[in-house]
Design a protein around this motif. Structure first.
Motif, PDB file in Angstrom:
ATOM      1  N   MET A   1      18.983 128.896  40.038  1.00 27.29           N
ATOM      2  CA  MET A   1      18.837 128.184  41.321  1.00 27.29           C
ATOM      3  C   MET A   1      17.359 128.164  41.727  1.00 27.29           C
ATOM      4  O   MET A   1      16.653 129.154  41.578  1.00 27.29           O
ATOM      5  CB  MET A   1      19.662 128.895  42.400  1.00 27.29           C
ATOM      6  N   GLN A   2      16.930 127.029  42.224  1.00 28.59           N
ATOM      7  CA  GLN A   2      15.516 126.906  42.606  1.00 28.59           C
ATOM      8  C   GLN A   2      15.220 127.728  43.850  1.00 28.59           C
ATOM      9  O   GLN A   2      16.048 127.858  44.730  1.00 28.59           O
ATOM     10  CB  GLN A   2      15.211 125.445  42.920  1.00 28.59           C
ATOM     11  N   ASP A   3      14.025 128.222  43.923  1.00 25.55           N
ATOM     12  CA  ASP A   3      13.622 128.869  45.161  1.00 25.55           C
ATOM     13  C   ASP A   3      12.891 127.834  46.025  1.00 25.55           C
ATOM     14  O   ASP A   3      12.780 126.672  45.669  1.00 25.55           O
ATOM     15  CB  ASP A   3      12.730 130.079  44.894  1.00 25.55           C
ATOM     16  N   ALA A   4      12.432 128.271  47.164  1.00 21.79           N
ATOM     17  CA  ALA A   4      11.790 127.328  48.084  1.00 21.79           C
ATOM     18  C   ALA A   4      10.286 127.579  48.103  1.00 21.79           C
ATOM     19  O   ALA A   4       9.652 127.573  49.142  1.00 21.79           O
ATOM     20  CB  ALA A   4      12.393 127.471  49.468  1.00 21.79           C
ATOM     21  N   THR A   5       9.729 127.797  46.917  1.00 24.18           N
ATOM     22  CA  THR A   5       8.311 128.153  46.851  1.00 24.18           C
ATOM     23  C   THR A   5       7.463 126.986  46.346  1.00 24.18           C
ATOM     24  O   THR A   5       6.356 127.177  45.869  1.00 24.18           O
ATOM     25  CB  THR A   5       8.104 129.368  45.918  1.00 24.18           C
ATOM     26  N   SER A   6       7.986 125.782  46.480  1.00 28.12           N
ATOM     27  CA  SER A   6       7.203 124.606  46.091  1.00 28.12           C
ATOM     28  C   SER A   6       6.022 124.442  47.031  1.00 28.12           C
ATOM     29  O   SER A   6       6.014 124.982  48.129  1.00 28.12           O
ATOM     30  CB  SER A   6       8.083 123.356  46.150  1.00 28.12           C
ATOM     31  N   PRO A   7       5.013 123.678  46.597  1.00 25.01           N
ATOM     32  CA  PRO A   7       3.863 123.479  47.479  1.00 25.01           C
ATOM     33  C   PRO A   7       4.257 122.763  48.763  1.00 25.01           C
ATOM     34  O   PRO A   7       5.268 122.067  48.808  1.00 25.01           O
ATOM     35  CB  PRO A   7       2.913 122.618  46.639  1.00 25.01           C
ATOM     36  N   ALA A   8       3.463 122.973  49.799  1.00 20.98           N
ATOM     37  CA  ALA A   8       3.697 122.289  51.076  1.00 20.98           C
ATOM     38  C   ALA A   8       2.847 121.023  51.151  1.00 20.98           C
ATOM     39  O   ALA A   8       2.446 120.575  52.216  1.00 20.98           O
ATOM     40  CB  ALA A   8       3.380 123.230  52.235  1.00 20.98           C
ATOM     41  N   GLU A   9       2.573 120.456  49.985  1.00 23.46           N
ATOM     42  CA  GLU A   9       1.907 119.156  49.904  1.00 23.46           C
ATOM     43  C   GLU A   9       2.682 118.284  48.939  1.00 23.46           C
ATOM     44  O   GLU A   9       3.436 118.785  48.108  1.00 23.46           O
ATOM     45  CB  GLU A   9       0.464 119.330  49.408  1.00 23.46           C
ATOM     46  N   LEU A  10       2.447 116.994  49.018  1.00 27.49           N
ATOM     47  CA  LEU A  10       3.267 116.053  48.243  1.00 27.49           C
ATOM     48  C   LEU A  10       2.675 115.835  46.846  1.00 27.49           C
ATOM     49  O   LEU A  10       2.439 114.710  46.425  1.00 27.49           O
ATOM     50  CB  LEU A  10       3.375 114.727  49.004  1.00 27.49           C
ATOM     51  N   THR A  11       2.500 116.942  46.132  1.00 26.03           N
ATOM     52  CA  THR A  11       1.791 116.852  44.856  1.00 26.03           C
ATOM     53  C   THR A  11       2.558 116.073  43.790  1.00 26.03           C
ATOM     54  O   THR A  11       1.936 115.544  42.869  1.00 26.03           O
ATOM     55  CB  THR A  11       1.464 118.262  44.310  1.00 26.03           C
ATOM     56  N   SER A  12       3.883 116.010  43.906  1.00 20.25           N
ATOM     57  CA  SER A  12       4.661 115.238  42.928  1.00 20.25           C
ATOM     58  C   SER A  12       4.832 113.784  43.345  1.00 20.25           C
ATOM     59  O   SER A  12       5.607 113.047  42.717  1.00 20.25           O
ATOM     60  CB  SER A  12       6.041 115.872  42.710  1.00 20.25           C
TER      61      SER A  12
END
Lengths: 294, 294
Positions: A1-12
């Motif tokens: 399961m994914q965690d919620a540690t993605s960047p807080a910018e729209l890098t994708s």
């Protein structure tokens, strides 16, 4: 399961494609510049087809089929038992065509968008046409969204006092039998189409500033959100990416997006994401030939 | 209308009376010592008779009667119009026997308790047998509780798309007519007795750690709250104070508290507040002869 540690910018998210990334960032800058009170910064997200995939079947439909195959009855069941069944299934079941876990099909760009909005003091809610109790047990780990910020459809639910338990119930066979008692129960509710603004009002009691969806089922949610006073934002994800995800709009059994809704989006200035062009990455579970994620 | 600037300590609660203040403080110290995660620190409060008075009639009943006297119809009405009517009434209507504003009859000790719990990372919710939309427009100013943390009964509500609006509706005369459309509406729900745990589950999706009420209508909420694992707290306010507020328990048309519920409280270790003994102050609107508040 994914965690919620993605960047807080729209890098994708890509710049210089349809302008979706630019539109999101302009909206958030505008909210900051307007000095909108944090209590009003509410953003609502559809789940199926907006935060994770919905093909070839809504994932919850696969879960329902799985339980049917187990021969499980549809009588009274405690909420705890149901939550555990959802979690057990998500940890083991494989997607029928991709062979990965269902939660591997969460969209990386949307995780970034959730974090980006939260970094700008938005409170993020799920408003799913699917079951509220199907999403709640894993939404915090997967999306960083706690159970009290999950809105969705519900089956009939009631309280039993011995022992004190919340239970899920089949629909009553005869409503006339005990009508007064039924008022102490939650009735069947479909948090889809005209139901979405109703579900949002019931849970939040305020009109959101931004709404994110992908189908006709989200139209009324976007209408209600974007017709409020002040700066508003509506966005629809158009599934255009047959290589990295799925390509569909109309007709489709899941997440149908008709031309009428696309026309309304154009007329009302809603942002329409072209998944193939606007998303540099979709999600981890689509590896390239050399094993890296696209 | 009161603000939410009361102290975050129980200064209007007496020590060395029934032990209610000691019990609350011991519970909160225990939660801190246990290191309970902040996301689990949820406290739910009944409104009528728990956060403000409910005599000689439930205050919402006076509002309903006031609107009836105006000859207002009970057909479709937008939520904004209803909210404004509630606010207008609260700013002008006088309590029938006390002659003050209704919001002057909010309990000072409970404002302190709300702040005290929040200071210890609790999220505070109202769980009212009264209407959710009757409480929401003023709960933030009066109690520091935002609309998304108000749970209550609801009439039938639906979404209209031209213009996009949430509306309150009379009950359908014939459910059989358009049953599918009704699933996109909120059905009538009574957030009282067996309905309170159902309302809490629907909105929060977690079992609270602490529940505060004053009547038989709160019994199931306390049962569900206090039967969960780990440290729990249930409290009932007994209206014993005929001089500063009202004295009643059984029988009572408003907030009836029967001996059976008091017996269950004793058996289960719920705290019972003796308002006359435990509260040093009730609320600002009960001045003494020299004009100071008692």
């Amino acid at each position: 399961m994914q965690d919620a540690t993605s960047p807080a910018e729209l890098t994708s998210w890509n710049y210089n494609e349809t302008g979706a990334r630019e539109a999101i960032e302009a909206f958030v800058r505008g909210i900051e510049n307007d000095g909108v009170d944090a209590s009003e910064r509410i953003a609502v997200f559809d789940n199926d087809g907006t935060l994770w995939s919905e093909k070839p079947n809504y994932f919850q439909a696969d879960f329902v089929q799985y339980r049917k195959n187990l021969g499980q009855s549809v009588t009274e069941e405690s909420m705890e038992v149901y939550h555990q069944a959802v979690l057990d299934w998500l940890q083991t079941a494989k997607h029928p065509t991709e062979g990965c876990l269902y939660t591997d099909l969460i969209y990386q760009p949307m995780l970034e968008l959730l974090n980006y909005l939260r970094a700008h003091d938005f409170k993020t809610y799920i408003v799913s046409g699917g079951g509220i109790e199907f999403v709640r047990p894993w939404a915090e780990a997967a999306y960083g969204i706690p159970p009290e910020q999950v809105i969705g459809s519900n089956v009939r639910t009631a309280f039993r006092d011995d022992p004190p338990t919340i239970v899920r119930l089949p629909e009553p066979q005869n409503v006339a039998e005990e009508p007064k008692k039924l008022f102490y129960e939650q009735a069947l509710f479909l948090d889809d189409k005209f139901g979405k603004p109703v579900g949002i009002n019931a849970h939040i009691g305020r009109r959101p500033l931004a709404a994110f969806g992908n189908s006709d089922g989200d139209k009324q949610m976007l209408q209600w959100t974007t017709s409020g006073p002040g700066r508003r934002f509506g966005l629809l994800i158009h599934h255009t990416d047959k290589n990295r995800e799925w390509q569909y709009d109309e007709p489709s059994d899941e997440g149908q997006l008709t031309q009428g809704t696309l026309d309304e989006a154009a007329a009302k200035g809603w942002t329409v994401v072209d998944m193939e062009k606007d998303w540099a990455h979709v999600s981890p579970p689509f590896p390239t030939a050399d094993g890296t994620s696209v």
